[in-house]
Design a protein around this motif. Structure first.
Motif, PDB file in Angstrom:
ATOM      1  N   SER A 163      -7.636   3.289 -12.400  1.00 18.21           N
ATOM      2  CA  SER A 163      -6.349   2.756 -12.861  1.00 18.21           C
ATOM      3  C   SER A 163      -5.297   2.731 -11.771  1.00 18.21           C
ATOM      4  N   CYS A 164      -5.434   3.594 -10.755  1.00 21.24           N
ATOM      5  CA  CYS A 164      -4.459   3.629  -9.661  1.00 21.24           C
ATOM      6  C   CYS A 164      -4.635   2.379  -8.795  1.00 21.24           C
ATOM      7  N   ILE A 165      -3.621   1.559  -8.715  1.00 16.62           N
ATOM      8  CA  ILE A 165      -3.751   0.270  -8.046  1.00 16.62           C
ATOM      9  C   ILE A 165      -3.968   0.435  -6.547  1.00 16.62           C
ATOM     10  N   ARG A 166      -3.450   1.504  -5.937  1.00 16.51           N
ATOM     11  CA  ARG A 166      -3.606   1.695  -4.495  1.00 16.51           C
ATOM     12  C   ARG A 166      -5.019   2.137  -4.125  1.00 16.51           C
ATOM     13  N   SER A 221      -5.869  -8.066  -7.598  1.00 21.59           N
ATOM     14  CA  SER A 221      -4.670  -7.243  -7.784  1.00 21.59           C
ATOM     15  C   SER A 221      -4.411  -6.322  -6.608  1.00 21.59           C
ATOM     16  N   CYS A 222      -5.154  -6.505  -5.519  1.00 19.13           N
ATOM     17  CA  CYS A 222      -4.909  -5.696  -4.317  1.00 19.13           C
ATOM     18  C   CYS A 222      -3.449  -5.888  -3.887  1.00 19.13           C
ATOM     19  N   SER A 269       0.810  -1.223   0.000  1.00 16.98           N
ATOM     20  CA  SER A 269       0.000   0.000   0.000  1.00 16.98           C
ATOM     21  C   SER A 269       0.838   1.266   0.000  1.00 16.98           C
ATOM     22  N   MET A 270       2.150   1.155  -0.028  1.00 19.18           N
ATOM     23  CA  MET A 270       3.022   2.322   0.060  1.00 19.18           C
ATOM     24  C   MET A 270       3.544   2.723  -1.306  1.00 19.18           C
ATOM     25  N   ASN A 271       3.852   4.013  -1.428  1.00 17.07           N
ATOM     26  CA  ASN A 271       4.566   4.469  -2.610  1.00 17.07           C
ATOM     27  C   ASN A 271       6.066   4.289  -2.392  1.00 17.07           C
TER      28      ASN A 271
END
Length: 696
Positions: A641-644, A216-217, A109-111
């Motif tokens: 589209s943003c996976i987070r 894809s979480c 969950s982090m960038n």
């Protein structure tokens, strides 16, 4: 004299040590509370891979862990009762070791920046603990046999966590590419399903996005990876050994005696032992779940590209190193190449070792896995009421499961569990249906459509929410209206505006009308809290008016004064565009337009009660025109589209689908009765091209 003074200071410091012990116990309890909260949420959602929400790796969790690790980091305090203090330090090391496994999924969950800072902070903490234990062991010649094993295990767990952190970015890029391919495939029939307004068809279409989002979480991807699974297995193994040792040595470890931290030493042992037990149970379940996912893997000893892609890109990059004719540039480049090549070798070794451990454990537990699978199939065959068509749908939805290279196909039972969770979200949404809004929407009159379009819906400069708030403010200004009617309308409008705001934000992709929405929000807050509009008290400010026409004229005049005041004071060239107006002026512009338009259609004098009903119908018509876009908006919410953020937005879409099921039903009825859906629903779709002018 100095000796007595030093003794006094030392006694004062020793007297404060029990308070430090209480602080350590409290920090450990907070960590355990966060673990328990995540475990409760995971069991409730049947996610036995235990995603991290409260136990995420961040500054707060690192601080709590650092406080909880005070005992193994303390090398200055004299250990009086060796058995109790040694047991406390050993338990703290195990607590830290198990915590490393618990926080692993949160890496997804982090960038990149948060990953770097959090991993560096955690590495410094673990290395410091290990160094302190080594110094204490070497200097005092005590605690060696029990401390070395958890210390080494803690370093191994840290290495596996860093291994996962280095592969997160490459995993996300791979999953994003696969999502875009499946998204294009899912879009083929989407438009016709949305236009058909069929709830079941739309649910089936959205279920594809739910499966893509869940599979894809990032946290789920990390949790089912071989490295995390191997870490969970190691954590389970050492946790079981510790439990046996703790039971066998329980009597001696709890022997009476004085300790620097007083009675809180035993409290720390008790609290952190419970934490170790919870973490071991969670790690064991996470390991078994990952084992079921990978038990049929055919590429056990293949290193997928995403494991080493980040390190490989850094090794091949010359950023930050100037390579020229000078010798130092080449030396730095070769040194960097050698270090990163070594890191790639370590990374590959960790992945291969993890896959080997999973393969061996899978081979040993294969009979148990097969037995559980047959029991599950037997129970489902006798108790599952799903039809054969649903099984076909599950097989079709399984094709939308997003997997990394090398991952085996997820079991159909997991896809079924995902779909049931999605249906559960719809059910929760149905329980939160906007009852007051439904009563208001029933007042919408299709026979009044052309008039409403002329009065309000044709005002292209206003967004729907500002129109509704303005009409509600006009209704509240009418005298001789009961308090019950006002409260009922306000409740209905509040529920409608929450949905209308979602529609507007989704359709206004460039946020060009954000200032107008902000004006609507500000005026609504003023209306809800103070029953005012632009600082005018709507409860008492118009009691002198004899009819509704005077109320409309008075509101129109006051709003015109506000706009004209801005024109006379402002010299800014950008103020020619109402999108740049202050909130108060945007609201006044809307009020003036709507009042003047209603007055143009004002024939014979209407009583305040008649105008109230007329305004309620107008509000209902505006909301119907706005909420006509709900099916399109709900589908668009799934296109994240943003996976987070994908998992969160898809959850919101399914919740909104259940919440607005009856609302869409009313909109369908109004559409069949004559509302021009194409004209009204596209008002917000073309918001970015709207021309805004002031006619005051």
């Amino acid at each position: 004299m100095d000796y007595d003074s030093d003794n006094t200071v030392q006694k004062q410091l020793d007297a404060a040590m029990p308070w430090v012990g209480l602080y350590i116990a409290a920090a450990s309890a907070l960590c355990i509370l966060a673990m328990s909260a995540d475990a409760f949420n995971s069991f409730r959602r049947k996610q036995l891979w235990f995603p991290c929400k409260y136990t995420s790796l961040n500054g707060a969790s690192l601080t709590l862990l650092a406080v909880a690790m005070k005992l193994p980091m303390d090398i200055n305090t004299v250990m009086i009762n060796s058995e109790t203090d040694t047991s406390a330090k050993f338990t703290s090391l195990l607590f830290m070791f198990t915590a490393l496994n618990i926080v692993m999924p949160s890496l997804g969950s982090m960038n990149d920046k948060d990953l770097l800072t959090s991993c560096v902070g955690l590495a410094l903490l673990v290395v410091t603990i290990t160094a302190n234990i080594a110094i204490h062991t070497i200097e005092v010649q005590r605690f060696l046999s029990r401390a070395m094993i958890p210390s080494v295990a803690m370093l191994v767990s840290l290495a596996m966590l860093v291994c996962l952190a280095l592969s997160v970015s490459a995993m996300k890029r791979s999953l994003k590419q696969k999502y875009e391919e499946k998204h294009r495939e899912a879009l083929e029939k989407e438009e016709e399903l949305v236009e058909s307004f069929k709830m079941d068809d739309q649910r089936r279409q959205m279920m594809k996005y739910w499966v893509m989002a869940e599979s894809s979480c990032p946290q789920f991807v990390i949790a089912r990876s071989c490295v995390c699974a191997a870490s969970s297995m190691i954590t389970s193994f050492f946790g079981i050994i510790y439990t046996v040792v703790h039971v066998l040595e329980g009597t001696s470890a709890n022997a009476p005696g004085k300790t620097p931290y007083g009675v809180y030493t035993k409290r720390i042992v008790a609290v952190q032992s419970h934490g170790v037990g919870i973490a071991v149970i969670l790690a064991m379940l996470r390991w078994l779940v990952a084992l079921v996912f990978r038990c049929s893997s055919t590429n056990t000893w293949v290193i997928e590209s995403y494991w080493i892609q980040t390190l490989n890109d850094c090794r091949n990059s010359s950023a930050g190193i100037k390579i020229g004719p000078k010798r130092w540039g080449k030396c730095l480049f070769y040194a960097k190449w050698s270090v990163l090549t070594f890191c790639i070798g370590v990374q590959s070794f960790i992945v291969l070792a993890s896959k080997t451990l999973i393969f061996i454990s899978g081979f040993m537990l294969a009979p148990l896995v097969l037995c559980c699978s047959h029991i599950n199939m037997y129970v489902r065959r006798h108790h599952d009421t799903s039809s054969g068509d649903d099984d076909l749908d599950l097989n079709y939805l399984s094709s939308y499961v997003l997997l990394l290279d090398g991952e085996v196909k997820l079991p159909t039972s997991l896809v079924r569990s995902m779909c049931r969770e999605a249906d559960g979200m719809i059910k929760i949404g149905r329980e939160k249906k906007p009852s007051n809004l439904l009563n208001l929407l029933h007042k919408s009159d299709s026979s009044n459509t052309s008039q409403i379009a002329t009065l309000v819906l044709g005002l292209a400069h206003d967004c729907w929410t500002l129109q509704v708030v303005t009409l509600t403010s006009i209704a509240f200004a009418l005298p001789n209206i009961s308090q019950h009617q006002r409260k009922q309308l306000l409740s209905s409008v509040s529920e409608g505006l929450s949905l209308a705001t979602t529609v507007e934000k989704t359709l206004d992709t460039n946020a060009k009308l954000k200032s107008i929405r902000n004006a609507a929000s500000s005026i609504l807050v003023e209306l809800l809290v103070y029953s005012k509009w632009a600082e005018i008290d709507l409860r008492t400010g118009f009691l002198w008016c004899r009819n509704s026409k005077q109320v409309l004229q008075e509101l129109s005049d006051k709003s015109e004064e506000i706009v004209m005041e801005l024109k006379s004071e402002s010299q800014d060239s950008n103020m020619g565009n109402p999108l740049n107006f202050p909130v108060r002026v945007v609201a006044a512009n809307s009020m003036h337009r709507i009042c003047q338009t209603i007055l143009l259609s004002y024939g014979e004098e209407e009583s305040c009660e008649e105008m109230w009903e007329r305004l309620c119908v107008m509000i209902a018509d505006v909301l119907v025109a706005c909420l006509t876009n709900l099916p399109h908006v709900i589908m668009k919410m799934c296109h994240q589209s943003c996976i987070r953020k994908r998992d969160e937005t898809v959850h919101e879409a399914f919740l909104l689908l259940g919440k607005t099921e009856e609302v869409v039903g009313i909109v369908r009825r109004q559409r069949r009765l004559g509302i021009d859906h194409d004209e009204e629903a596209l008002t917000m779709s073309s918001m970015n091209e709207l021309a805004v002018t002031v006619d005051c």
